[in-house]
Motif scaffolding. Structure first.
Motif, PDB file in Angstrom:
ATOM      1  N   GLY A  26      -0.685  -2.635   6.302  1.00  0.00           N
ATOM      2  CA  GLY A  26       0.282  -3.046   5.299  1.00  0.00           C
ATOM      3  C   GLY A  26       0.022  -4.429   4.742  1.00  0.00           C
ATOM      4  O   GLY A  26       0.279  -4.702   3.567  1.00  0.00           O
ATOM      5  N   ARG A  86      -1.112   3.828  -2.389  1.00  0.00           N
ATOM      6  CA  ARG A  86      -1.392   3.739  -0.955  1.00  0.00           C
ATOM      7  C   ARG A  86      -0.158   3.230  -0.205  1.00  0.00           C
ATOM      8  O   ARG A  86       0.166   3.720   0.887  1.00  0.00           O
ATOM      9  CB  ARG A  86      -2.578   2.815  -0.721  1.00  0.00           C
ATOM     10  CG  ARG A  86      -3.005   2.669   0.725  1.00  0.00           C
ATOM     11  CD  ARG A  86      -3.542   3.952   1.282  1.00  0.00           C
ATOM     12  NE  ARG A  86      -4.685   4.458   0.540  1.00  0.00           N
ATOM     13  CZ  ARG A  86      -5.310   5.594   0.809  1.00  0.00           C
ATOM     14  NH1 ARG A  86      -4.871   6.353   1.804  1.00  0.00           N
ATOM     15  NH2 ARG A  86      -6.327   5.995   0.095  1.00  0.00           N
ATOM     16  N   THR A  87       0.533   2.255  -0.796  1.00  0.00           N
ATOM     17  CA  THR A  87       1.748   1.735  -0.170  1.00  0.00           C
ATOM     18  C   THR A  87       2.844   2.794  -0.120  1.00  0.00           C
ATOM     19  O   THR A  87       3.566   2.915   0.875  1.00  0.00           O
ATOM     20  CB  THR A  87       2.251   0.496  -0.936  1.00  0.00           C
ATOM     21  OG1 THR A  87       1.219  -0.501  -0.946  1.00  0.00           O
ATOM     22  CG2 THR A  87       3.495  -0.079  -0.291  1.00  0.00           C
ATOM     23  N   GLY A 143      -7.299  -1.433   5.903  1.00  0.00           N
ATOM     24  CA  GLY A 143      -6.357  -1.641   4.819  1.00  0.00           C
ATOM     25  C   GLY A 143      -7.030  -2.002   3.510  1.00  0.00           C
ATOM     26  O   GLY A 143      -6.530  -1.672   2.434  1.00  0.00           O
ATOM     27  N   VAL A 191      -3.219   0.330  -4.997  1.00  0.00           N
ATOM     28  CA  VAL A 191      -2.360  -0.372  -4.038  1.00  0.00           C
ATOM     29  C   VAL A 191      -0.976   0.266  -4.003  1.00  0.00           C
ATOM     30  O   VAL A 191      -0.410   0.522  -2.925  1.00  0.00           O
ATOM     31  CB  VAL A 191      -2.253  -1.867  -4.395  1.00  0.00           C
ATOM     32  CG1 VAL A 191      -1.236  -2.562  -3.490  1.00  0.00           C
ATOM     33  CG2 VAL A 191      -3.611  -2.540  -4.274  1.00  0.00           C
ATOM     34  N   GLN A 246       2.044   5.142   2.666  1.00  0.00           N
ATOM     35  CA  GLN A 246       2.170   4.510   3.973  1.00  0.00           C
ATOM     36  C   GLN A 246       3.635   4.355   4.374  1.00  0.00           C
ATOM     37  O   GLN A 246       4.034   4.724   5.489  1.00  0.00           O
ATOM     38  CB  GLN A 246       1.484   3.141   3.951  1.00  0.00           C
ATOM     39  CG  GLN A 246       1.381   2.475   5.306  1.00  0.00           C
ATOM     40  CD  GLN A 246       0.624   1.159   5.210  1.00  0.00           C
ATOM     41  OE1 GLN A 246       0.250   0.710   4.140  1.00  0.00           O
ATOM     42  NE2 GLN A 246       0.407   0.528   6.345  1.00  0.00           N
ATOM     43  N   ILE A 247       4.453   3.809   3.470  1.00  0.00           N
ATOM     44  CA  ILE A 247       5.869   3.626   3.795  1.00  0.00           C
ATOM     45  C   ILE A 247       6.573   4.980   3.867  1.00  0.00           C
ATOM     46  O   ILE A 247       7.433   5.200   4.730  1.00  0.00           O
ATOM     47  CB  ILE A 247       6.543   2.706   2.762  1.00  0.00           C
ATOM     48  CG1 ILE A 247       5.929   1.299   2.846  1.00  0.00           C
ATOM     49  CG2 ILE A 247       8.046   2.635   3.000  1.00  0.00           C
ATOM     50  CD1 ILE A 247       6.527   0.308   1.881  1.00  0.00           C
ATOM     51  N   ILE A 299       6.138  -5.559   3.357  1.00  0.00           N
ATOM     52  CA  ILE A 299       5.663  -4.223   3.731  1.00  0.00           C
ATOM     53  C   ILE A 299       5.591  -4.093   5.239  1.00  0.00           C
ATOM     54  O   ILE A 299       6.028  -3.090   5.822  1.00  0.00           O
ATOM     55  CB  ILE A 299       4.283  -3.957   3.092  1.00  0.00           C
ATOM     56  CG1 ILE A 299       4.405  -3.887   1.566  1.00  0.00           C
ATOM     57  CG2 ILE A 299       3.686  -2.655   3.634  1.00  0.00           C
ATOM     58  CD1 ILE A 299       3.083  -3.753   0.865  1.00  0.00           C
ATOM     59  N   VAL A 351      -3.620  -4.097   2.457  1.00  0.00           N
ATOM     60  CA  VAL A 351      -3.673  -3.279   1.239  1.00  0.00           C
ATOM     61  C   VAL A 351      -3.372  -4.076  -0.027  1.00  0.00           C
ATOM     62  O   VAL A 351      -4.093  -3.952  -1.026  1.00  0.00           O
ATOM     63  CB  VAL A 351      -2.716  -2.062   1.370  1.00  0.00           C
ATOM     64  CG1 VAL A 351      -2.477  -1.409   0.016  1.00  0.00           C
ATOM     65  CG2 VAL A 351      -3.293  -1.041   2.345  1.00  0.00           C
ATOM     66  N   PRO A 352      -2.318  -4.928  -0.060  1.00  0.00           N
ATOM     67  CA  PRO A 352      -2.026  -5.653  -1.306  1.00  0.00           C
ATOM     68  C   PRO A 352      -3.130  -6.597  -1.757  1.00  0.00           C
ATOM     69  O   PRO A 352      -3.178  -6.973  -2.930  1.00  0.00           O
ATOM     70  CB  PRO A 352      -0.753  -6.438  -0.963  1.00  0.00           C
ATOM     71  CG  PRO A 352      -0.138  -5.707   0.173  1.00  0.00           C
ATOM     72  CD  PRO A 352      -1.286  -5.182   0.961  1.00  0.00           C
ATOM     73  N   LEU A 401      10.645  -7.737  -0.336  1.00  0.00           N
ATOM     74  CA  LEU A 401      10.135  -6.883  -1.409  1.00  0.00           C
ATOM     75  C   LEU A 401      10.911  -7.103  -2.699  1.00  0.00           C
ATOM     76  O   LEU A 401      10.320  -7.092  -3.794  1.00  0.00           O
ATOM     77  CB  LEU A 401      10.220  -5.416  -0.984  1.00  0.00           C
ATOM     78  CG  LEU A 401       9.295  -4.996   0.160  1.00  0.00           C
ATOM     79  CD1 LEU A 401       9.487  -3.518   0.488  1.00  0.00           C
ATOM     80  CD2 LEU A 401       7.839  -5.268  -0.185  1.00  0.00           C
TER      81      LEU A 401
END
Length: 488
Positions: A64, A405-406, A118, A402, A409-410, A216, A67-68, A248
């Protein structure tokens, strides 16, 4: 003829995809292999399961955080350099994990692996989709998704075999050949795309990183704690969730007022990215939540071993592999919306039999339903991922990678946590009937996730939007493609 050309995957794009897939397989196999070994690790390292769970949680948190950074890193250093750096970090983390001397060191090396992984996953997607240049996105995404499709098939089998016959340390040595070969192939065949020295290189959005990465990570931590604490009304769940959401929200405000944010969330206002983000979140709930329930059903209700449970889940992976051959090309022809709707309906329908299954249910019939369920999952993954890149230019692709993928993942963490809580709270007694009833309730919830996602699919791009976007961007694309010969 123009349509036929746009429907074909360029051989150079295919070569780029295959080079990147080799390294990405290490990440996917590692995740699925470790998931079946937590009990063995807790026993061998003489720590409680609550501690060894951080082998997985620490890895997910590191993912997490990393990734960003991928969108900025690609613009700042170029795809080849970032890919090889991330792959090298994952290799070092894998070797370190195999040599870990206690639970703390193993968790630390897993964090290193997560930082490399990531970066790798969104970078791989971005490079391949940039190389495609807006053409044959559906066919191209089938190669991007290949590691994610192979992992659920081979990972549990390899992990179960290693845990049964060898030391747990070999779980991490499995990654080494993929990483080494992936580095060699990338060094020799990926085009060097370092930004020109005369070009203005983007500055890191430090405030964005300070807000987004911890946000994240905190949300994922809270959801992970919910799954282990059997509920959301605990301080170790509520506190990280509240902190994560606050971070966030602060990042959203920051990003909307900055010209070059770490992640351009303004893309969520576009139909292709916004709809894909929402659907991928729910597909993560349906996919990863059921990945928690299915092996537990086979082990706790049917009383089989971890290796046997992995074997029994193979039909789902096979179904996914088969459907991807059809879903990708069909997406280029008819758009993402229709295929995704059908895929989610198939996933929902094939999950329902498990809401009635018990220890005496026909195993072959359940295997058939898993095959069908896997086909539905493949039909969902291909078009929705494709839709998230429709109509985007080269720079926007990295940011979309990004965001998607986020979302996955979340969504996966949320689905796993919710279904874990529902499963535990539904088991109101100690008898076998209570356990079976608890699984039935959880599988009904997994079915519900798929049905809600079906409703959201109406906003996905259809055939007209896909064709128009491909025609608009194909001529302007500047692809990063693989090449043969000497190093660039």
């Amino acid at each position: 003829m123009a349509e036929d050309t746009n429907d074909r995957v360029d051989p150079a794009v295919l070569k780029t995809a295959l080079i990147l897939v080799v390294g990405a397989l290490a990440v996917v196999f590692d995740t699925t292999i470790v998931s079946v070994a937590l009990h063995k690790l807790a026993t061998d390292l003489d720590v409680p399961v609550s501690t060894i769970q951080w082998v997985t949680t620490g890895y997910m948190l590191a993912l997490g955080v990393a990734v960003p950074l991928s969108a900025w890193a690609l613009a700042r250093f170029g795809g080849k350099q970032v890919w090889m750096f991330a792959l090298a970090v994952f290799l070092v983390g894998s070797i370190g994990a195999s040599l870990a001397w206690d639970a703390g060191s193993l968790i630390g090396w897993r964090v290193v692996q997560g930082l490399g992984g990531g970066l790798m996953l969104p970078v791989m997607t971005t490079l391949v989709m940039q190389a495609a240049g807006g053409r044959a996105l559906g066919r191209t995404i089938t190669w991007v998704a290949l590691p994610a499709l192979l992992g659920p098939i081979l990972g549990p089998l390899v992990g179960g075999a290693i845990i049964t016959s060898l030391s747990w340390r070999f779980m991490f040595w499995v990654n080494v050949p993929f990483c080494v070969v992936g580095l060699i192939l990338a060094a020799r065949h990926l085009e060097r795309d370092t930004p020109a020295t005369t070009a203005a290189r983007p500055r890191l959005d430090a405030w964005g990183l300070v807000l987004l990465a911890p946000g994240i990570a905190a949300v994922i931590l809270g959801l992970s704690n919910a799954g282990t604490a059997n509920g959301f009304d605990h301080p170790d769940v509520v506190t990280p969730l509240a902190v994560g959401v606050a971070f966030l929200v602060a990042f959203t405000v920051h990003a909307l007022h900055r010209r070059d944010p770490l992640v351009d969330i303004r893309l969520l206002a576009t139909r292709s990215v916004g709809s894909s983000f929402s659907v991928l979140f729910l597909s993560g709930c349906a996919l990863f939540g059921a990945m928690l329930l299915l092996p537990l059903y086979y082990q706790e209700i049917r009383g089989v071993s971890a290796l046997s449970a992995g074997l029994m889940l193979v039909p789902q992976g096979v179904g996914t592999m088969l459907s991807r051959q059809i879903a990708g090309p069909l997406t280029d022809r008819v758009g993402a919306r229709s295929i995704a709707v059908v895929g989610f309906l198939v996933v929902a329908a094939s999950t329902v039999p498990f809401a009635f299954a018990d220890a005496t249910s026909d195993g072959w019939l359940l295997a058939l339903w898993l095959l069908v369920r896997g086909a539905g999952l493949g039909a969902v993954t291909m078009p929705v991922m494709t839709a998230s890149y429709v109509g985007l230019d080269r720079a926007q692709i990295a940011h979309s990678s990004v965001l998607t993928r986020t979302a996955q993942q979340i969504g996966g963490s949320f689905g796993t946590a919710v279904l874990a809580v529902i499963l535990e709270q539904s088991i109101s007694g100690t008898g076998s009937d209570a356990v079976v009833s608890g699984f039935h309730t959880a599988f009904w919830w997994a079915t519900g996730f798929s049905l809600v996602a079906t409703a959201l699919c109406v906003w996905l791009p259809g055939r007209t939007q896909v064709r128009a976007a491909a025609a608009a961007v194909a001529g302007a694309a500047q692809p990063v493609v693989a090449r043969s010969g000497r190093r660039g």
